[in-house]
Each structure stands twice: as C-alpha cells, then as structure tokens.
Design a protein around this motif. Structure first.
Motif, PDB file in Angstrom:
ATOM      1  N   LEU A 158      30.913  26.530  41.825  1.00  0.00           N
ATOM      2  CA  LEU A 158      31.317  26.046  42.544  1.00  0.00           C
ATOM      3  C   LEU A 158      31.165  24.298  43.165  1.00  0.00           C
ATOM      4  CD1 LEU A 158      34.712  24.126  42.340  1.00  0.00           C
ATOM      5  CD2 LEU A 158      34.721  26.054  44.303  1.00  0.00           C
ATOM      6  N   LEU A 159      30.113  25.119  43.527  1.00  0.00           N
ATOM      7  CA  LEU A 159      29.372  24.261  45.238  1.00  0.00           C
ATOM      8  C   LEU A 159      28.532  23.073  43.872  1.00  0.00           C
ATOM      9  CD1 LEU A 159      28.468  26.443  48.141  1.00  0.00           C
ATOM     10  CD2 LEU A 159      29.969  24.089  47.728  1.00  0.00           C
ATOM     11  N   GLU A 160      28.073  23.590  43.162  1.00  0.00           N
ATOM     12  CA  GLU A 160      26.627  23.110  42.211  1.00  0.00           C
ATOM     13  C   GLU A 160      27.739  21.930  41.068  1.00  0.00           C
ATOM     14  OE1 GLU A 160      23.568  26.339  40.826  1.00  0.00           O
ATOM     15  OE2 GLU A 160      25.303  26.104  39.472  1.00  0.00           O
ATOM     16  N   GLN A 161      28.938  22.392  40.890  1.00  0.00           N
ATOM     17  CA  GLN A 161      30.157  21.894  40.426  1.00  0.00           C
ATOM     18  C   GLN A 161      30.680  20.009  41.251  1.00  0.00           C
ATOM     19  OE1 GLN A 161      32.052  25.744  38.783  1.00  0.00           O
ATOM     20  NE2 GLN A 161      31.744  24.255  36.646  1.00  0.00           N
ATOM     21  N   VAL A 162      31.686  20.782  42.121  1.00  0.00           N
ATOM     22  CA  VAL A 162      32.029  19.379  42.513  1.00  0.00           C
ATOM     23  C   VAL A 162      31.322  19.270  44.492  1.00  0.00           C
ATOM     24  CG1 VAL A 162      34.105  19.164  44.309  1.00  0.00           C
ATOM     25  CG2 VAL A 162      33.806  20.452  41.871  1.00  0.00           C
ATOM     26  N   GLU A 163      31.051  18.229  44.855  1.00  0.00           N
ATOM     27  CA  GLU A 163      30.022  17.436  45.633  1.00  0.00           C
ATOM     28  C   GLU A 163      31.550  17.575  46.645  1.00  0.00           C
ATOM     29  OE1 GLU A 163      27.041  14.600  44.855  1.00  0.00           O
ATOM     30  OE2 GLU A 163      26.223  15.420  43.291  1.00  0.00           O
TER      31      GLU A 163
END
Length: 321
Positions: free
Chosen positions: A170-175
C-alpha cells in the motif's frame, strides 16, 4: 491451552523475506478510490482490496509465509489451525499449493461459504462450539492426534510478517498517506501494519477498527492489558477473537487509537461500499469505513489507507436482507 509456538517478535527483515517467499502465491492487490466516499468522509480514501487476494482474504499472506517457510520434514506432518473462516481457507490454500495436509477447527456457526472454501482447497474440518474456550480445547485434541505444525491465525511471527506485506504494498502504491485504518479482531493485520509503518513510515498513524459488540481490543487498549471476551456476537464474524501476547506487543506500542462501530453502522458501511466501489466485501472489512464515517473529525482532509481485509461472503445471508 497455551499456544505452542515461537513468540519471537518479527522484524522488518522478516517482512522482506516473507514478501519474497510468498510472491509466487499471492496477488499484489489493487487500490480503489471513490469520489462519493471521499465527499461523505471529507478525506481521501484509498481502499487496499484484499478481497481480491488469493483465497479471498489478506490472511493468505501470513498463511503462505508459514507454510512455505517449513522444512520438508516439518511440512510432511502438515499444518493445523483454528479459525472462524479466512485463516482456515487461506491455510488450506497454501497447504494445497505445497501438497501437504491441513487440519482446521472451525466454529459450527462459521459461514457456510467459508466452510465450503476450506473443503474446496483440501482442508479437513473439525467443528467446535462458537467460543474461544471450545475452539482451543478441540484444537488441542486435533493437534495431538495429527502432530501437524500449528499456524496460529494471528499470534505467530510468521503470520504477522506475512500480513505486513499488505501495508508495504500500500505504501508503494499510494504516496503521502497520513493514516491507515484496518479491522482488528486478534490483531494480525493491525500488527503487520504496525510493523511496516514503524519500520519505514513512522509518521503514518495506525487506527484499528472494531465492532462495538466485540470491543475487547478497544477495552484492552484503554485498560493497558489484554481483556478477552469468550464468545462475542457481531455480524463481523472475522473479528470475534481476542488479542494475544504477540499482537498486544504491536497494538499497545504503535496503534494511535481503536475506534468502534455499531452493528447497523457496519452493515450500512458494507452496503455503501458494495454500491459505490462495486466490490464484494465481508462485514469485517466494512468496519474501518464505518468508523471513519463515525469520526470524520479525525480524518477530514487526510489521505487515509483503508484495508479491505476479505470478500468471503455467504450470499444467501447478506446482513441487509
């Protein structure tokens, strides 16, 4: 019954190892948004859709890490667990992928859809009464008879490391997230989220979401020690189990707050997401949105990750019918 498992606290290195180990056996699930839900909450919501995960739930991450981390000698004895549903079918899925036996103790009241899925993946079910004490008593007998490796649904470092891969994605997908909200029962997903965020994004807050009628985690959080209910009653069937030592370690240290929602608020949020996101999610997955809608002042103007933990629903028993 004391759970006979290693309770070593998992580390970020364990999460990285887990992600490599399970990558061939899981989906990198999508993140969905809704302008309508953003307007209703006053926040930017990013739904991490683990209902699209293999076996229909996030728990396949932790189960796969445990199963594929076993030595050949350990795996030959098979695996065993007790679960109301999603961990049971996830462990059955992972065991099937490795070609080893899987023994599952499930409450007789567990959704038929989840029982059918467990059997479909090759799991062998032994039923128990719908209480923590019955579940653990029956499981002790099954494990003694089979000698299988116990993969606890959440109080297991292998499982928590696997669940942590969800928030890593999730952290990789949404900044630029300000917070992540996830459902809490035993605390496996929330612990994994705490592990990820405390390791690589310490400024992102973790909120746990819980049914009012199964609020032992919220009461534990406020009391400063584990309070366990034996047999709570809630439409969110995946959130009926209590915290344990390992999950309490993460919850007590890293969770910002535990928010609760009523049964009607949970059902309304579930129906709203079905209507607006056009996805099938189970009641447990709707609890985070229910708490966000209930506490708009906490999330207004923020970018919030929302973990949709699973989509294994008994379509003949939808809660609004």
């Amino acid at each position: 019954m004391k759970d006979m498992i290693d309770l070593t606290v998992p580390t970020w290195d364990n999460v990285l190892e887990a992600h490599e180990r399970i990558r061939p056996h899981i989906h990198r699930t999508p993140v969905l948004t809704s302008s309508v839900l953003n307007r209703l909450t006053g926040a930017e919501l990013f739904f991490k859709c683990e209902n699209f995960q293999k076996a229909g739930a996030f728990k396949v991450r932790g189960a796969s890490n445990a199963v594929f981390g076993l030595s050949d000698a350990e795996a030959a004895r098979g695996v065993a667990t007790h679960s109301s549903g999603n961990h049971a079918l996830s462990l059955s899925y992972a065991a099937g992928r490795r070609g080893i036996p899987c023994h599952v103790v499930m409450p007789r009241t567990a959704p038929q859809a989840k029982k059918d899925a467990v059997r479909g993946y090759g799991g062998v079910i032994t039923e128990c009464e719908p209480s923590t004490s019955s579940r653990e008593e029956v499981f002790a007998k099954v494990q003694s008879e089979t000698g299988a490796d116990f993969v606890h649904p959440y109080n297991d470092p292998r499982v928590i490391a696997g669940q942590a891969t969800c928030s890593r994605e999730l952290l990789e997908q949404v900044e630029g997230l300000d917070a992540i909200v996830a459902p809490i029962g035993g605390g496996g997903m929330v612990s994994g989220t705490c592990l990820t965020l405390s390791s690589i994004a310490p400024n992102v807050k973790v909120y746990a979401a819980e049914p009012e009628q199964a609020d032992d985690a919220a009461r534990s959080f406020r009391a400063g020690h584990i309070i366990a209910d034996d047999a709570p009653s809630t439409v969110a069937d995946g959130l009926k189990v209590p915290l344990k030592d390992l999950t309490w370690h993460f919850v007590s240290r890293h969770v910002t707050d535990i928010l609760t929602a009523s049964e009607q608020e949970i059902v309304d949020a579930m129906r709203l997401t079905w209507a607006r996101l056009k996805i099938v999610m189970e009641p447990s997955s709707a609890v985070p949105l229910a708490t966000i809608l209930k506490n708009p002042e906490l999330f207004r103007g923020q970018r919030v990750g929302v973990v949709v933990t699973g989509g294994n629903v008994d379509l003949d028993r939808l809660p609004w019918l």
